[in-house]
Design an enzyme around this catalytic site. Structure first.
Site: not given
Length: 259
Positions: A5, A7-9, A11, A110-113
């Site tokens: 995963d 993310g913006n902050t 990994i 978003g793939s994370d959502r």
């Protein structure tokens, strides 16, 4: 299998056991790690060690941090010896893992959502859900009991919101010093900013739950993300904290072998 995963902050990654099973009472990983973007050396070292212990054959990655980071991850993974058999990028689709994606353009969710919703639905099937991920941004997404995505909200994350408000003041609040005893009405600028941001986040979540409850009584609110522990004490509604819903969703996808 290695699940990632990006993310913006942070990994985050996990290596599930072959017989890994999740339920609402058991969502722990045996092999799990997380690093910030500037800690890529530690990330590479951890993945290399995992690969040496037992070769990683399949990697599944959700990346919302941009192509540059994606290229770095891909280049490193391809240097592992023996090379992984498959490196797969997880993207949003019209329907997957029991979740129907109703975004106006399903590819732009978003793939994370999307992965979080799949993970949440797998843990709580047939349940109306409000899924909150409190990270760099705070996302609030809603699912019907049959897994239909009903839409969501995106707002600045707690830290980003506080820093934005404080950038022209002499007092920059320290999110890490926040505690559960913070007063709603503060008597200094730093605490007032923190209280305002906390209550803005909690208010958005509460409104989402109340709105969802009009159509689906008994809706369940799930909290995830690094800021969840700060927001949770300010919520006047029932909720459950479930960490790493993205990784759980990726695991669900891999187990079901959906193509």
């Amino acid at each position: 299998m290695l699940l990632v995963d990006a993310g913006n902050t942070f990994i985050k990654w996990a290596r599930p056991n072959p017989d890994q099973i999740f339920n609402p009472e058991s969502v722990s990983w045996k092999n799990f790690g997380a690093v910030r973007h500037h800690e890529l050396a530690a990330l590479k070292s951890a993945w290399k060690k995992l690969h040496e212990e037992r070769p990683i054959q399949h990697i599944l990655i959700s990346n919302v941090a941009g192509q540059y980071l994606g290229n770095i991850l891909f280049e490193f993974l391809t240097t592992l010896k023996p090379a992984p058999l498959k490196i797969e990028w997880f993207y949003s689709r019209p329907s997957l893992g029991g979740v129907k994606n109703t975004y106006l353009d399903y590819r732009k969710l978003g793939s994370d959502r999307f992965a979080s919703m799949i993970g949440a639905h797998s843990l709580f099937p047939d349940k109306a859900l409000v899924i909150v991920t409190a990270g760099t941004a705070t996302t609030i997404d809603t699912l019907s009991p049959d897994g239909t995505f009903l839409g969501g909200m995106i707002l600045p994350g707690l830290k980003l919101m506080a820093e934005s408000l404080a950038q022209n003041t002499a007092q920059l609040p320290d999110i890490n010093q926040m505690n559960n005893e913070s007063a709603v009405f503060a008597n200094n600028t730093g605490d007032a900013i923190l209280s305002g941001c906390l209550n803005a986040q909690a208010g958005a979540i509460e409104r989402a739950v109340m709105t969802q409850s009009r159509q689906f009584p008994g809706v369940l609110c799930l909290l995830s993300g690094g800021a969840a522990r700060y927001i949770a004490p300010n919520l006047p509604i029932p909720f459950r904290i479930i960490d790493n819903l993205v990784l759980i969703g990726l695991h669900t996808f891999s187990v079901q072998n959906i193509s």
